[in-house]
Scaffold this active site. Structure first.
Site, PDB file in Angstrom:
ATOM      1  N   SER A   1       0.841  -1.196   0.000  1.00 60.54           N
ATOM      2  CA  SER A   1       0.000   0.000   0.000  1.00 60.54           C
ATOM      3  C   SER A   1       0.875   1.245   0.000  1.00 60.54           C
ATOM      4  O   SER A   1       2.005   1.234   0.500  1.00 60.54           O
ATOM      5  CB  SER A   1      -0.896   0.012   1.247  1.00 60.54           C
TER       6      SER A   1
ATOM      7  N   TYR B   1      -2.429   0.837   9.966  1.00 54.20           N
ATOM      8  CA  TYR B   1      -2.484   0.035   8.747  1.00 54.20           C
ATOM      9  C   TYR B   1      -1.176   0.151   7.976  1.00 54.20           C
ATOM     10  O   TYR B   1      -0.611  -0.858   7.516  1.00 54.20           O
ATOM     11  CB  TYR B   1      -3.649   0.502   7.879  1.00 54.20           C
TER      12      TYR B   1
END
Length: 251
Positions: A141, A154
């Protein structure tokens, strides 16, 4: 890369986690269209079963943080596993919190799903992947590298997965290990993070899936396209990477 330029791949088998929606489903669609045998997993059995039936794939619903489920999943491939795609992940707290307010009791589950489960699956899959010269794709990500407010927990898990991918690639010379960052995609996960209106402005996951599958297929392609070396690659680099690799092949 145009599918017309990529030969069909026969008798290859892939495990894809988080395959019932979003990028996982899009990757499954692309690989199925190229003749891959697929083993799909996700927690929601009803939707997973629909995707598997549509694509002619096998499936096993369950949680990849469960050791029994992981063993059963890899056992389904037997001695013919060529690709492991670790796509399943969770945001953790929603709405996403500032680090000053983050609930630390959520973090063990966050790391268990986003970091430990992919490596645990890789450990089980590696004996066969080594034999078959296979590959591991760990979905990363932008949050792994960018200082985005509220994305700290995250992003920390994805940064950890990136580094473990780097080390695994250094240790496993017979297996390609790619940490691939697809960028923002119009998925339910992004909608949970930023709202449906903003998420709808992102590219559909099929865009990133097309680029990722071209990299995967390059591992076995006998044409001039060659897959990149193990490493971390971002979606914005995919087109440049493909052009550069083709130029090397022609040199």
């Amino acid at each position: 890369m145009s599918d017309q330029l990529m030969p069909q791949v026969d008798d290859r088998t892939a495990i894809i986690t988080g395959a019932s929606a979003g990028l996982g489903e899009a990757l499954a669609e692309r690989l199925a269209a190229s003749g891959w045998n697929l083993i799909l997993t996700a927690r929601g059995e009803e939707r997973l079963a629909r995707v598997a039936e549509r694509l002619g794939a096998r499936y096993l619903a369950g949680d990849v943080t469960d050791a029994v489920h992981r063993r059963e999943l890899v056992a389904m491939a037997g001695d013919r596993l060529d690709l492991l795609v670790n796509n399943a992940s969770t945001l953790g707290e929603v709405p996403l919190p500032l680090l000053a307010d983050a609930d630390l009791t959520v973090w063990p589950r966050l790391f268990e799903l986003n970091v430990w489960a992919p490596i645990a699956l890789a450990q089980l899959a590696l004996p066969v992947l080594r034999e078959r010269g296979g590959a591991i794709v760990n979905i990363s990500s932008d949050a792994a590298t960018g200082p985005y407010a509220t994305w700290g927990p995250y992003g920390a898990t994805k940064a950890a997965l990136d580094q473990l991918s780097n080390v695994l690639a250094a240790e496993e010379s017979a297996v390609a290990v790619w940490a691939l960052d697809p960028g923002e995609m119009a998925t339910g996960m992004l909608a949970d993070a930023v709202g449906e209106a903003d998420a709808a402005e992102a590219d559909p996951p099929s865009h990133a899936a097309a680029a990722i599958v071209s990299i995967i297929k390059g591992r076995w392609c006998t044409c001039e396209w060659r897959a990149p070396e193990s490493g971390r690659y971002a979606a914005r680099d995919f087109d440049k990477l493909h052009t550069h690799t083709n130029e090397e092949a022609r040199a």
